[in-house]
Design a protein around this motif. Structure first.
Motif, PDB file in Angstrom:
ATOM      1  N   ARG A   7     -14.320 -15.475 -24.448  1.00 37.95           N
ATOM      2  CA  ARG A   7     -13.370 -14.427 -24.065  1.00 37.95           C
ATOM      3  C   ARG A   7     -11.931 -14.953 -24.121  1.00 37.95           C
ATOM      4  NH1 ARG A   7     -15.833  -9.896 -22.373  1.00 37.95           N
ATOM      5  NH2 ARG A   7     -17.856 -10.022 -21.362  1.00 37.95           N
ATOM      6  N   ILE A   8     -11.728 -16.187 -23.682  1.00 34.54           N
ATOM      7  CA  ILE A   8     -10.393 -16.785 -23.767  1.00 34.54           C
ATOM      8  C   ILE A   8      -9.963 -16.882 -25.221  1.00 34.54           C
ATOM      9  CG2 ILE A   8      -9.055 -18.903 -23.416  1.00 34.54           C
ATOM     10  CD1 ILE A   8      -9.421 -17.409 -20.836  1.00 34.54           C
ATOM     11  N   THR A   9     -10.868 -17.305 -26.083  1.00 33.05           N
ATOM     12  CA  THR A   9     -10.554 -17.406 -27.508  1.00 33.05           C
ATOM     13  C   THR A   9     -10.192 -16.035 -28.080  1.00 33.05           C
ATOM     14  OG1 THR A   9     -12.001 -19.317 -27.749  1.00 33.05           O
ATOM     15  CG2 THR A   9     -11.436 -18.123 -29.770  1.00 33.05           C
ATOM     16  N   LEU A  10     -10.930 -15.007 -27.703  1.00 35.70           N
ATOM     17  CA  LEU A  10     -10.592 -13.657 -28.138  1.00 35.70           C
ATOM     18  C   LEU A  10      -9.225 -13.242 -27.609  1.00 35.70           C
ATOM     19  CD1 LEU A  10     -14.037 -11.879 -27.671  1.00 35.70           C
ATOM     20  CD2 LEU A  10     -12.885 -12.384 -29.845  1.00 35.70           C
ATOM     21  N   GLY A  11      -8.912 -13.665 -26.394  1.00 37.98           N
ATOM     22  CA  GLY A  11      -7.593 -13.393 -25.835  1.00 37.98           C
ATOM     23  C   GLY A  11      -6.490 -14.067 -26.617  1.00 37.98           C
ATOM     24  N   VAL A  12      -6.722 -15.298 -27.048  1.00 41.39           N
ATOM     25  CA  VAL A  12      -5.737 -16.026 -27.856  1.00 41.39           C
ATOM     26  C   VAL A  12      -5.503 -15.304 -29.184  1.00 41.39           C
ATOM     27  CG1 VAL A  12      -5.361 -18.168 -29.168  1.00 41.39           C
ATOM     28  CG2 VAL A  12      -6.145 -18.276 -26.797  1.00 41.39           C
ATOM     29  N   VAL A  13      -6.578 -14.896 -29.820  1.00 42.57           N
ATOM     30  CA  VAL A  13      -6.460 -14.180 -31.097  1.00 42.57           C
ATOM     31  C   VAL A  13      -5.675 -12.883 -30.901  1.00 42.57           C
ATOM     32  CG1 VAL A  13      -7.776 -12.970 -32.894  1.00 42.57           C
ATOM     33  CG2 VAL A  13      -8.527 -15.215 -32.086  1.00 42.57           C
ATOM     34  N   ALA A  14      -5.995 -12.155 -29.844  1.00 48.66           N
ATOM     35  CA  ALA A  14      -5.292 -10.899 -29.572  1.00 48.66           C
ATOM     36  C   ALA A  14      -3.811 -11.146 -29.292  1.00 48.66           C
ATOM     37  CB  ALA A  14      -5.944 -10.176 -28.398  1.00 48.66           C
ATOM     38  N   ALA A  15      -3.505 -12.167 -28.509  1.00 49.42           N
ATOM     39  CA  ALA A  15      -2.107 -12.469 -28.186  1.00 49.42           C
ATOM     40  C   ALA A  15      -1.335 -12.832 -29.442  1.00 49.42           C
ATOM     41  CB  ALA A  15      -2.029 -13.598 -27.159  1.00 49.42           C
ATOM     42  N   ARG A  16      -1.938 -13.608 -30.301  1.00 45.17           N
ATOM     43  CA  ARG A  16      -1.268 -13.975 -31.555  1.00 45.17           C
ATOM     44  C   ARG A  16      -1.035 -12.764 -32.449  1.00 45.17           C
ATOM     45  NH1 ARG A  16      -4.533 -19.550 -32.742  1.00 45.17           N
ATOM     46  NH2 ARG A  16      -3.326 -20.838 -31.304  1.00 45.17           N
TER      47      ARG A  16
END
Length: 76
Positions: A7-16
């Motif tokens: 989920r954190i990784t998905l958050g990073v992708v979304a933020a980018r």
């Protein structure tokens, strides 16, 4: 734990990608997922998302809300 890190990784992708709401949503779910057996690992993953949010969305209330959750995680 793997689900929370994903989920954190998905958050990073979304933020980018400029998707603040999705980034904070994924990050928040990761922090409240209940599978926090490895808090140091989760904090390390969360640091990347926090850095991107600070850089790209510093003035947003949702960013502050997410960042305010991190210190509490470290104290559990």
């Amino acid at each position: 734990m793997r689900r929370a890190e994903a989920r954190i990784t998905l958050g990073v992708v979304a933020a980018r990608a400029g998707e603040l709401e999705q980034a904070v949503g994924q990050g928040g779910r990761a922090l409240t997922d209940g599978a926090k057996r490895s808090v140091p690992s989760l904090l390390m993953c969360s640091a990347e998302l926090a850095a991107i949010l600070r850089q790209r969305f510093a003035g947003e209330g949702t960013t502050r809300d997410y960042l305010d959750q991190l210190p509490a995680l470290g104290s559990t």
